[in-house]
Design a protein around this motif. Structure first.
Motif, PDB file in Angstrom:
ATOM      1  N   PHE A 417       0.952  -1.270  -0.005  1.00 31.01           N
ATOM      2  CA  PHE A 417      -0.339   0.136   0.098  1.00 31.01           C
ATOM      3  C   PHE A 417       0.724   1.275   0.290  1.00 31.01           C
ATOM      4  CE2 PHE A 417      -4.296  -1.127   2.250  1.00 31.01           C
ATOM      5  CZ  PHE A 417      -4.512  -3.227   0.972  1.00 31.01           C
ATOM      6  N   ALA A 418       1.854   1.435   0.568  1.00 32.46           N
ATOM      7  CA  ALA A 418       2.651   2.619   0.317  1.00 32.46           C
ATOM      8  C   ALA A 418       3.115   2.727  -0.568  1.00 32.46           C
ATOM      9  CB  ALA A 418       3.997   2.141   1.271  1.00 32.46           C
ATOM     10  N   ILE A 419       3.997   1.577  -1.693  1.00 32.61           N
ATOM     11  CA  ILE A 419       4.634   2.293  -2.831  1.00 32.61           C
ATOM     12  C   ILE A 419       3.529   2.470  -3.496  1.00 32.61           C
ATOM     13  CG2 ILE A 419       5.290   1.032  -4.387  1.00 32.61           C
ATOM     14  CD1 ILE A 419       6.907  -0.996  -2.773  1.00 32.61           C
ATOM     15  N   VAL A 420       1.895   1.412  -3.781  1.00 34.26           N
ATOM     16  CA  VAL A 420       0.705   2.361  -4.304  1.00 34.26           C
ATOM     17  C   VAL A 420       0.484   3.634  -4.433  1.00 34.26           C
ATOM     18  CG1 VAL A 420      -2.285   2.201  -4.213  1.00 34.26           C
ATOM     19  CG2 VAL A 420      -0.626  -0.423  -3.718  1.00 34.26           C
ATOM     20  N   ASP A 421       0.629   4.590  -2.905  1.00 32.00           N
ATOM     21  CA  ASP A 421       0.510   5.520  -2.511  1.00 32.00           C
ATOM     22  C   ASP A 421       1.766   6.388  -3.482  1.00 32.00           C
ATOM     23  OD1 ASP A 421      -1.391   4.767  -0.842  1.00 32.00           O
ATOM     24  OD2 ASP A 421      -0.457   5.104   0.944  1.00 32.00           O
ATOM     25  N   ARG A 422       2.663   5.757  -3.468  1.00 32.98           N
ATOM     26  CA  ARG A 422       3.885   5.603  -3.350  1.00 32.98           C
ATOM     27  C   ARG A 422       3.408   6.520  -5.184  1.00 32.98           C
ATOM     28  NH1 ARG A 422       8.318   3.642  -2.328  1.00 32.98           N
ATOM     29  NH2 ARG A 422       8.798   2.629  -4.970  1.00 32.98           N
ATOM     30  N   HIS A 423       2.664   5.623  -5.774  1.00 30.49           N
ATOM     31  CA  HIS A 423       1.899   5.563  -7.669  1.00 30.49           C
ATOM     32  C   HIS A 423       0.819   6.554  -7.479  1.00 30.49           C
ATOM     33  CE1 HIS A 423       5.404   3.808  -9.195  1.00 30.49           C
ATOM     34  NE2 HIS A 423       5.221   3.381  -8.386  1.00 30.49           N
ATOM     35  N   GLY A 424       0.002   6.681  -6.653  1.00 31.03           N
ATOM     36  CA  GLY A 424      -0.937   7.929  -6.800  1.00 31.03           C
ATOM     37  C   GLY A 424      -2.210   7.231  -7.089  1.00 31.03           C
ATOM     38  N   GLY A 425      -1.890   5.800  -6.662  1.00 34.12           N
ATOM     39  CA  GLY A 425      -3.405   4.750  -7.077  1.00 34.12           C
ATOM     40  C   GLY A 425      -3.824   4.348  -5.884  1.00 34.12           C
ATOM     41  N   SER A 426      -4.546   3.389  -6.251  1.00 37.13           N
ATOM     42  CA  SER A 426      -5.583   3.241  -5.130  1.00 37.13           C
ATOM     43  C   SER A 426      -5.832   1.605  -4.466  1.00 37.13           C
ATOM     44  CB  SER A 426      -7.131   2.927  -5.916  1.00 37.13           C
ATOM     45  OG  SER A 426      -8.143   2.512  -5.199  1.00 37.13           O
ATOM     46  N   ILE A 427      -6.040   1.307  -3.054  1.00 44.50           N
ATOM     47  CA  ILE A 427      -5.761   0.395  -2.286  1.00 44.50           C
ATOM     48  C   ILE A 427      -7.389  -0.466  -2.632  1.00 44.50           C
ATOM     49  CG2 ILE A 427      -4.385   1.426  -0.258  1.00 44.50           C
ATOM     50  CD1 ILE A 427      -7.142   0.756   0.894  1.00 44.50           C
ATOM     51  N   SER A 428      -8.367  -0.300  -3.184  1.00 46.14           N
ATOM     52  CA  SER A 428      -9.167  -1.460  -3.821  1.00 46.14           C
ATOM     53  C   SER A 428      -9.056  -1.044  -5.192  1.00 46.14           C
ATOM     54  CB  SER A 428     -10.364  -0.755  -2.815  1.00 46.14           C
ATOM     55  OG  SER A 428     -10.822  -2.166  -3.677  1.00 46.14           O
ATOM     56  N   ALA A 429      -9.456  -1.520  -6.102  1.00 41.51           N
ATOM     57  CA  ALA A 429      -9.435  -1.465  -7.742  1.00 41.51           C
ATOM     58  C   ALA A 429     -10.741  -1.609  -8.034  1.00 41.51           C
ATOM     59  CB  ALA A 429      -8.507  -1.851  -8.406  1.00 41.51           C
ATOM     60  N   GLU A 430     -11.564  -2.625  -6.778  1.00 39.54           N
ATOM     61  CA  GLU A 430     -12.727  -3.895  -7.435  1.00 39.54           C
ATOM     62  C   GLU A 430     -13.056  -4.527  -7.034  1.00 39.54           C
ATOM     63  OE1 GLU A 430     -11.916  -5.956 -11.033  1.00 39.54           O
ATOM     64  OE2 GLU A 430     -10.657  -7.947  -9.767  1.00 39.54           O
ATOM     65  N   HIS A 431     -12.039  -4.872  -5.291  1.00 41.58           N
ATOM     66  CA  HIS A 431     -13.268  -5.396  -4.358  1.00 41.58           C
ATOM     67  C   HIS A 431     -13.930  -5.138  -3.403  1.00 41.58           C
ATOM     68  CE1 HIS A 431      -9.993  -9.161  -5.194  1.00 41.58           C
ATOM     69  NE2 HIS A 431     -10.551  -9.458  -6.236  1.00 41.58           N
ATOM     70  N   GLY A 432     -13.913  -4.039  -3.460  1.00 45.68           N
ATOM     71  CA  GLY A 432     -14.306  -2.817  -2.604  1.00 45.68           C
ATOM     72  C   GLY A 432     -13.563  -2.849  -1.354  1.00 45.68           C
ATOM     73  N   ILE A 433     -14.487  -2.107  -0.043  1.00 46.65           N
ATOM     74  CA  ILE A 433     -13.573  -2.364   1.103  1.00 46.65           C
ATOM     75  C   ILE A 433     -14.305  -3.092   2.041  1.00 46.65           C
ATOM     76  CG2 ILE A 433     -13.087  -0.402   2.593  1.00 46.65           C
ATOM     77  CD1 ILE A 433     -11.925   0.526   0.475  1.00 46.65           C
ATOM     78  N   GLY A 434     -15.409  -2.657   2.458  1.00 45.29           N
ATOM     79  CA  GLY A 434     -15.845  -3.800   2.643  1.00 45.29           C
ATOM     80  C   GLY A 434     -15.807  -3.173   4.350  1.00 45.29           C
ATOM     81  N   ARG A 435     -15.210  -4.422   5.177  1.00 53.08           N
ATOM     82  CA  ARG A 435     -14.658  -4.444   6.891  1.00 53.08           C
ATOM     83  C   ARG A 435     -12.906  -4.325   6.652  1.00 53.08           C
ATOM     84  NH1 ARG A 435     -15.618  -8.585   9.910  1.00 53.08           N
ATOM     85  NH2 ARG A 435     -17.020  -9.705   7.976  1.00 53.08           N
TER      86      ARG A 435
END
Length: 478
Positions: A417-435
């Motif tokens: 997730f830290a590298i996702v943040d660095r690249h300006g991305g999202s932690i959930s592309a299609e599964h959703g957030i849920g719990r």
């Protein structure tokens, strides 16, 4: 029913008395199949299960739940991976299963639209579309189990997002039962309608927190008369991305899928199925599974073969399927890799996205970081290149005891997730957030976005009875 606090027991008793005798299930054994999702990681015993047969029956149920302040969680095929559809509210939840609301109401090949109830299994809806010489393009491995309502409530993606978009892009209209039992009828098949707010968009991807989708009007498309599939080997993810850029220009809108698979994924699939063979003459670091389809008079096979021949500076080897059977075998490699990666045990699933132009560097950076931080773990990487969605999963080593899994998964997820943040991305592309991803989502969401989201939740569900504690923190935690 299990022993409950007197107020809750009284509320449930009133609900049972008010509803038809066969609507509610409270038997302990019968509840079990509604208690665990497909992943096996999320378990929650419901207070009871309601199985309405119509939106009117569900509306009556929800009115009573609203009056009695009974918490409710809607449930489809239980194929979600973020714990959104199993009972989890501390005081207990009533599960509303949409399995009885499973009809295909209509398919119109002139409107290129179909109206489907929320409990219809995706594969069944796709069969009805094909009977009308059309396709419903939502496609992924769970399509034989997942249900339309869940697809919409999670804004499901899949293999064909590159050409047709997410579920959000395919929804023309919705019918939704609100928290207080009122039925919102937005079930239109219009392609153009600028009359006021587009309310349906609020329910798509809301994971059951704003209302319960009971039916949907969906776009369908002409059924392709030609489908061509190829698997190619490349030297790197960067080469795959350069091939993708060319494919988008030279194959244009005929490109349906462009799936990235690293060598480790192929090896997992080969170990899982003895009847599978290495698809090319020798192994390659990276593979791309390409599919193109057309309903017109274009010579699709010639187009794909010509494109791959001209891309010989990138494509090291490849095969174009000579039949539908061979194409299905190529797709089986992709499907078996996903099914077998955990060897029947737990593993970390991630579902992230980054700008398409950053995908190659994201994969390289993340695999290197995971190798340094957790060299004992096995990283499995694959994804939908055309929408920047990568599933970068982490499998614990065979010798690791289960007691060590959670610490490994948490640490590995933080790295990813830290590298996702660095690249300006999202932690959930299609599964959703849920719990499951709620904490990570809340950490990354600005105060104004959270405030506006809570206002929307309050407007649609003022008593916070619907899927409370999914996406946003529950009122008790705020």
């Amino acid at each position: 029913m299990n022993a409950l606090p007197p107020p809750q027991e009284k509320a449930l008793a009133a609900l049972f008395a008010a509803m038809p005798a066969d609507l509610l299930i409270a038997d302990g054994d019968a509840l079990e199949r509604y208690s665990r999702d497909w992943s096996g990681d999320h378990y929650g015993r419901p207070l009871a299960v309601a199985r309405p047969r119509s939106s009117e029956e569900l509306g009556l149920l929800m009115r009573h739940c609203y009056e009695q302040r009974i918490h409710v969680v809607p449930q489809g095929g239980l194929t979600g991976l973020v714990g959104a559809a199993v009972a989890s509210y501390p005081g207990g939840e009533l599960v509303v299963s949409l399995e009885r609301m499973n009809k295909v109401r209509s398919v119109n090949p002139i409107d290129f639209a179909m109206v489907v109830e929320a409990g219809c299994i995706l594969e069944e809806a796709k069969r009805h579309a094909e009977a009308a010489d059309c396709i419903l393009p939502i496609t992924f491995g769970a399509q034989g189990t997942c249900r339309i309502g869940g697809n919409i409530s999670t804004n499901a993606g899949g293999f064909n997002v590159l050409r047709y978009g997410m579920s959000r892009d395919l929804v023309l209209g919705l019918e939704v039962v609100l928290a207080d039992g009122r039925i919102w009828n937005g079930l239109r098949t219009l392609r153009k309608d600028n009359s006021g707010y587009d309310l349906k968009q609020l329910f798509i991807g809301s994971e059951g927190t704003l209302g319960i989708v009971t039916a949907a009007a969906l776009k369908v498309f002409p059924k392709p008369t030609q489908v061509e599939t190829a698997l190619v080997g490349l030297a790197s993810v960067d080469a795959a991305m350069r091939l993708y850029a060319r494919a988008r220009r030279e194959c244009s809108d005929l490109l349906t899928a462009f799936e990235l698979i690293l060598r480790g994924g192929i090896e997992i699939a080969l170990r899982a199925r003895a009847d599978l063979r290495d698809p090319l003459a020798q192994p390659y670091p990276v593979y791309v599974l390409i599919e193109a389809s057309a309903a017109g008079r274009v010579d699709l096979r010639a187009l794909l073969e010509s494109f791959l021949a001209e891309a010989s500076d990138l494509v090291l080897d490849g095969v174009v399927a000579s039949s539908r059977t061979q194409a299905d075998r190529l797709w089986l490699l992709r499907e078996m890799m996903v099914e077998a990666q955990g060897r029947g045990g737990r593993y970390l699933r991630t579902d992230v996205s980054v700008p398409i132009s950053s995908l190659a560097s994201f994969v390289t950076d993340t695999l290197e970081a995971l190798s340094q931080a957790h060299p004992e773990a096995i990283a499995v990487t694959y994804g939908h290149v055309g929408d920047g969605n990568i599933h970068l999963n982490v499998v614990p080593p065979v010798e690791m005891p289960p007691s060590g899994f959670d610490a490994l998964f948490h640490a590995a997820e933080q790295v990813i997730f830290a590298i996702v943040d660095r690249h300006g991305g999202s932690i959930s592309a299609e599964h959703g957030i849920g719990r499951l991803k709620q904490a990570a989502f809340l950490e990354r969401t600005d105060a104004l976005t959270l405030e506006l989201s809570r206002r929307i939740k309050d407007a649609f569900d003022p008593r916070h009875l619907l899927s409370e504690g999914r996406i946003l923190a529950s009122m008790e935690e705020d």
